[in-house]
Design an enzyme around this catalytic site. Structure first.
Site, mmCIF file in Angstrom:
data_model
loop_
_atom_site.group_PDB
_atom_site.id
_atom_site.type_symbol
_atom_site.label_atom_id
_atom_site.label_comp_id
_atom_site.label_asym_id
_atom_site.label_seq_id
_atom_site.Cartn_x
_atom_site.Cartn_y
_atom_site.Cartn_z
ATOM 1 N N HIS A 148 0.804 -1.230 0.000
ATOM 2 C CA HIS A 148 0.000 0.000 0.000
ATOM 3 C C HIS A 148 0.839 1.282 0.000
ATOM 4 O O HIS A 148 0.304 2.369 -0.099
ATOM 5 C CB HIS A 148 -0.955 0.027 1.191
ATOM 6 C CG HIS A 148 -0.260 0.330 2.490
ATOM 7 N ND1 HIS A 148 0.466 -0.606 3.175
ATOM 8 C CD2 HIS A 148 -0.157 1.476 3.199
ATOM 9 C CE1 HIS A 148 0.974 -0.054 4.258
ATOM 10 N NE2 HIS A 148 0.620 1.206 4.303
HETATM 11 C C1 UD1 Z 1 -2.349 5.391 5.928
HETATM 12 C C2 UD1 Z 1 -1.061 5.867 6.605
HETATM 13 C C3 UD1 Z 1 0.000 4.787 6.512
HETATM 14 C C4 UD1 Z 1 -0.513 3.457 7.032
HETATM 15 C C5 UD1 Z 1 -1.787 3.103 6.271
HETATM 16 C C6 UD1 Z 1 -2.392 1.804 6.702
HETATM 17 C C7 UD1 Z 1 -0.611 8.269 6.431
HETATM 18 C C8 UD1 Z 1 0.219 9.287 5.744
HETATM 19 N N1 UD1 Z 1 -0.520 7.021 5.936
HETATM 20 O O1 UD1 Z 1 -2.084 5.225 4.554
HETATM 21 O O2 UD1 Z 1 1.119 5.181 7.293
HETATM 22 O O3 UD1 Z 1 0.467 2.470 6.833
HETATM 23 O O4 UD1 Z 1 -2.728 4.159 6.509
HETATM 24 O O5 UD1 Z 1 -3.503 1.499 5.922
HETATM 25 O O6 UD1 Z 1 -1.304 8.581 7.375
HETATM 26 N N2 UD1 Z 1 -9.397 4.660 1.714
HETATM 27 C C9 UD1 Z 1 -10.595 3.985 1.673
HETATM 28 N N3 UD1 Z 1 -11.177 3.653 2.860
HETATM 29 C C10 UD1 Z 1 -10.646 3.962 4.060
HETATM 30 C C11 UD1 Z 1 -9.425 4.663 4.086
HETATM 31 C C12 UD1 Z 1 -8.809 4.988 2.900
HETATM 32 O O7 UD1 Z 1 -11.125 3.683 0.610
HETATM 33 O O8 UD1 Z 1 -11.232 3.634 5.111
HETATM 34 C C13 UD1 Z 1 -8.719 4.984 0.424
HETATM 35 C C14 UD1 Z 1 -9.013 6.359 -0.086
HETATM 36 O O9 UD1 Z 1 -9.075 6.299 -1.487
HETATM 37 C C15 UD1 Z 1 -7.800 7.146 0.321
HETATM 38 C C16 UD1 Z 1 -6.707 6.113 0.239
HETATM 39 O O10 UD1 Z 1 -7.321 4.891 0.625
HETATM 40 O O11 UD1 Z 1 -7.568 8.247 -0.478
HETATM 41 C C17 UD1 Z 1 -5.524 6.401 1.139
HETATM 42 O O12 UD1 Z 1 -5.945 6.563 2.490
HETATM 43 P P1 UD1 Z 1 -5.058 7.446 3.519
HETATM 44 O O13 UD1 Z 1 -5.650 7.388 4.876
HETATM 45 O O14 UD1 Z 1 -4.807 8.779 2.920
HETATM 46 O O15 UD1 Z 1 -3.659 6.715 3.499
HETATM 47 P P2 UD1 Z 1 -3.276 5.172 3.520
HETATM 48 O O16 UD1 Z 1 -2.686 4.834 2.206
HETATM 49 O O17 UD1 Z 1 -4.390 4.302 4.026
#
Ligand code: UD1
Length: 362
Positions: A204
């Site tokens: 991820h």
């Molecule tokens: C975040 C953390 C990362 C951690 C990871 C675990 C930061 C900078 N990154 O990354 O350190 O290892 O979580 O998962 O805080 N999304 C969904 N559903 C959700 C959450 C996210 O669909 O419940 C999708 C959205 O399209 C979103 C993308 O995932 O834009 C990224 O989510 P985000 O929370 O920005 O970062 P992660 O990649 O999950």
């Protein structure tokens, strides 16, 4: 004296659940706030259920956005929450955007901050988490360390040693607590797999999944090198989006599934032949489980998992990935031990420190 625990994203839950439980066991006044950084049931709710965490007193519902917008949204909403709940201490975990945002707000309101999993450094500022770690550690008052490298990093950055407390790894408290029920669940059966007859894959990190070329080559290499050996791939929402955008098709032995619950994934990890991952936490969990971990990154902020455990930095070059998979499938992976204090009692030590701190500020 009131303590405010904050969680936001998936890796926070298993780190903070044991701390919340220990604070409750000692009858301390606490509230639990969820920033809502992760909001899908499979990324959030299911962890509360399985880890036995109480429902949050408040959910800030910030959701996904750019880094600046997400961080700002947490800050604005958390400032109001602090005014409402008036905590004397805020406890945060890990290195996600919510961790840093909450810390900035609390210190400016004159509220002390305790950081669980402090001092880890990848020395790679292209990782958003590295920025979050540096900011959080320099502002927090109580720094809870998981491994010796963290102390060295913080000393090098001029952080006073009296802020540091070597407590061990609270995430492994969760692991020790739930391992037996995870094995009883025999989750490999759900996927028609046999214990020790499959590998797990998770990806991820933006550096691996955001560039569709990089992601395509990585998946193709894994598919080829595993040569029919079953690989189960629980896909993070971010990665699923990218796989669809790139039109990548995976072979039958590399099976995609939805993100899994904590206990299901723990059971699968415990009986995997090996794990391919770019996660931070999984490097530690595989070390505790003594399962070979092939880390698809060029660096790690958790060097104890390599010095002492079963983790190796493989990187993402196709030749390196191929060679590592052949080595592990050939049964030639080094065995490992566990770092000191990864013993399932870290949260007890965190709360011991918190209680001592409360005596000094009362
Ligand atoms: C975040 C953390 C990362 C951690 C990871 C675990 C930061 C900078 N990154 O990354 O350190 O290892 O979580 O998962 O805080 N999304 C969904 N559903 C959700 C959450 C996210 O669909 O419940 C999708 C959205 O399209 C979103 C993308 O995932 O834009 C990224 O989510 P985000 O929370 O920005 O970062 P992660 O990649 O999950």
């Amino acid at each position: 004296m009131r303590i405010c625990n904050v969680v936001g994203a998936r890796p926070n839950f298993m780190k903070m659940a044991p701390v919340v439980a220990e604070l409750a066991r000692r009858g301390l006044d606490q509230v639990l706030i969820h920033t809502g950084q992760h909001y899908d049931a499979r990324m959030s709710e299911v962890f509360f259920d399985e880890l036995g965490m109480p429902r949050p007193d408040l959910n800030l519902e910030v959701g996904s956005d750019t880094h600046a917008r997400q961080t700002a949204a947490v800050m604005v909403a958390f400032e109001d929450a602090c005014k409402r709940y008036r905590p004397e201490l805020v406890l945060v975990g890990g290195d996600v955007n919510s961790t840093m945002a909450v810390t900035l707000v609390a210190v400016k309101l004159g509220i002390a901050v305790g950081h669980v999993e402090s001092g880890l450094r990848s020395f790679d500022r292209a990782m958003p988490e590295e920025i979050n770690r540096v900011v959080t550690d320099h502002l927090a008052d109580l720094l809870f360390l998981t491994e010796e490298s963290a102390r060295r990093n913080l000393l090098r950055e001029g952080v006073p040693e009296n802020r540091m407390h070597m407590v061990g790894n609270t995430m492994l408290d969760s692991l020790h607590q739930h391992l037996e029920s995870a094995l009883q669940r025999a989750p490999w059966g759900q996927f028609d797999l046999e214990a020790c007859g499959y590998a797990l894959l998770t990806l991820h990190r933006p550096s691996n999944v955001d560039d569709l070329g990089v992601l395509g080559v990585l998946l193709e290499t894994i598919q080829e090198a595993t040569a029919g050996f079953p690989v189960l791939f629980p896909v993070h929402p971010r990665t699923r989006e990218r796989i669809a955008a790139a039109g990548i098709e995976l072979a039958g032995h590399v099976r995609l599934c939805e993100p899994l619950s904590y206990v299901t994934f723990l059971g699968l990890m415990a009986k995997a032949r090996f794990i391919l991952t770019d996660s931070g936490g999984i490097q530690e969990e595989t070390t505790a489980l003594q399962v070979p971990c092939l880390t698809l990154r060029e660096n790690t902020e958790r060097p104890a998992t390599i010095d002492c455990g079963t983790n190796r930095l493989v990187g993402t070059r196709p030749e390196a990935v191929r060679e590592a998979i052949q080595t592990v499938l050939g049964g030639r992976w080094p065995s490992g031990g566990t770092p000191p204090l990864w013993d399932g009692r870290a949260a007890v030590r965190v709360v011991d420190v918190v209680e001592r701190w409360m005596e000094t500020v009362r």
